[in-house]
Design a protein around this motif. Structure first.
Motif, mmCIF file in Angstrom:
data_model
loop_
_atom_site.group_PDB
_atom_site.id
_atom_site.type_symbol
_atom_site.label_atom_id
_atom_site.label_comp_id
_atom_site.label_asym_id
_atom_site.label_seq_id
_atom_site.Cartn_x
_atom_site.Cartn_y
_atom_site.Cartn_z
ATOM 1 N N GLY A 100 0.768 -1.414 0.231
ATOM 2 C CA GLY A 100 0.112 0.131 0.050
ATOM 3 C C GLY A 100 0.999 1.211 -0.018
ATOM 4 O O GLY A 100 1.995 1.318 0.281
ATOM 5 N N LEU A 101 0.119 2.226 -0.163
ATOM 6 C CA LEU A 101 0.720 3.588 -0.319
ATOM 7 C C LEU A 101 -0.308 4.695 0.525
ATOM 8 O O LEU A 101 -0.966 5.204 -0.082
ATOM 9 N N PRO A 102 -0.399 4.552 1.796
ATOM 10 C CA PRO A 102 -1.312 5.465 2.347
ATOM 11 C C PRO A 102 -1.370 6.970 2.253
ATOM 12 O O PRO A 102 -0.137 7.386 1.950
ATOM 13 N N GLU A 103 -2.203 7.517 2.565
ATOM 14 C CA GLU A 103 -2.031 8.952 2.681
ATOM 15 C C GLU A 103 -0.811 9.620 3.463
ATOM 16 O O GLU A 103 -0.548 9.305 4.416
ATOM 17 N N GLY A 104 -0.124 10.603 2.833
ATOM 18 C CA GLY A 104 0.898 11.090 3.517
ATOM 19 C C GLY A 104 2.227 10.526 2.806
ATOM 20 O O GLY A 104 3.084 11.253 2.231
ATOM 21 N N LEU A 105 2.310 9.157 2.607
ATOM 22 C CA LEU A 105 3.414 8.607 1.728
ATOM 23 C C LEU A 105 3.218 8.657 0.301
ATOM 24 O O LEU A 105 4.214 8.960 -0.418
ATOM 25 N N ASP A 106 1.781 8.898 -0.056
ATOM 26 C CA ASP A 106 1.635 9.135 -1.633
ATOM 27 C C ASP A 106 2.002 10.451 -1.921
ATOM 28 O O ASP A 106 2.677 10.642 -2.949
ATOM 29 N N HIS A 107 1.927 11.441 -1.076
ATOM 30 C CA HIS A 107 2.407 12.720 -1.447
ATOM 31 C C HIS A 107 3.858 12.792 -1.455
ATOM 32 O O HIS A 107 4.527 13.796 -2.199
ATOM 33 N N ALA A 108 4.547 12.079 -0.439
ATOM 34 C CA ALA A 108 5.859 12.071 -0.543
ATOM 35 C C ALA A 108 6.450 11.158 -1.914
ATOM 36 O O ALA A 108 7.484 12.086 -2.170
#
Length: 187
Positions: A100-108
């Motif tokens: 997965g790529l949760p919110e916060g890490l997606d923007h990173a």
């Protein structure tokens, strides 16, 4: 699979890991100015980074695909995971990660691509990040670095350049030298 390790950092690259697919409908996407290309092949890779700081061990896994295309635009997309309870999967390095790529890490991950996307020097085509894995110790900074390194690995694969120098440089020094990144982009 290609693995490079030191006591402080490790990196592993493989062709693909479907168990880390990002199947959610949410995504960040856009178009960037790019330079036209006349050659190149589809390139897919998965990258896992690990960085040790004191007793903490930060990890990030990202994967994707680059397909060269015609014109003067690069279409890019960073997909998200939307499952509530992903099942842990064995990463490329030691230990399990949650797909997965949760919110916060997606923007990173998007931030890691931003400088290269804004440069106009990337080749035209389609870039997608559609694989990811994280754990409780994952950091946005390491995900940004992983996305940037993945881009250079994908470009190297698409245009027949070796990716190992960029990976070895990051493991040894913790950064991507400008001289090496320019070689990948100008391939």
């Amino acid at each position: 699979m290609f693995v490079v390790r030191t006591s402080g950092r490790s990196a592993a690259v493989d062709d693909d890991r479907r168990e880390f697919s990002l199947l959610g409908k949410r995504q960040l996407s856009g178009l960037a100015l790019a330079r036209p290309v006349t050659t190149g092949v589809r390139s897919r890779a998965v990258l896992e980074l690990q960085q040790n700081q004191g007793r903490a061990r930060f990890r990030a896994l990202v994967g994707g695909e680059f397909v060269p295309g015609e014109g003067d635009r690069l279409s890019w997309r960073v997909r998200h995971w939307e499952t509530v309870r992903p099942t842990p999967q064995q990463g490329l390095l030691r230990g399990a990660l949650l797909p997965g790529l949760p919110e916060g890490l997606d923007h990173a991950a998007e931030a890691g691509l931003h400088a290269d996307l804004s440069s106009g020097a990337l080749p035209a085509g389609r870039l997608v990040i559609d694989r990811a894995g994280y754990d409780q110790e994952s950091s946005p900074v390491l995900f940004a670095t992983a996305a940037e390194l993945l881009l250079h690995i994908l470009l190297a694969g698409a245009f027949g350049s070796p990716a190992e120098p960029v990976i070895r440089s990051w493991v040894a020094a913790g950064r991507i030298p400008v001289a090496l990144t320019r070689v990948d982009i100008e391939a």
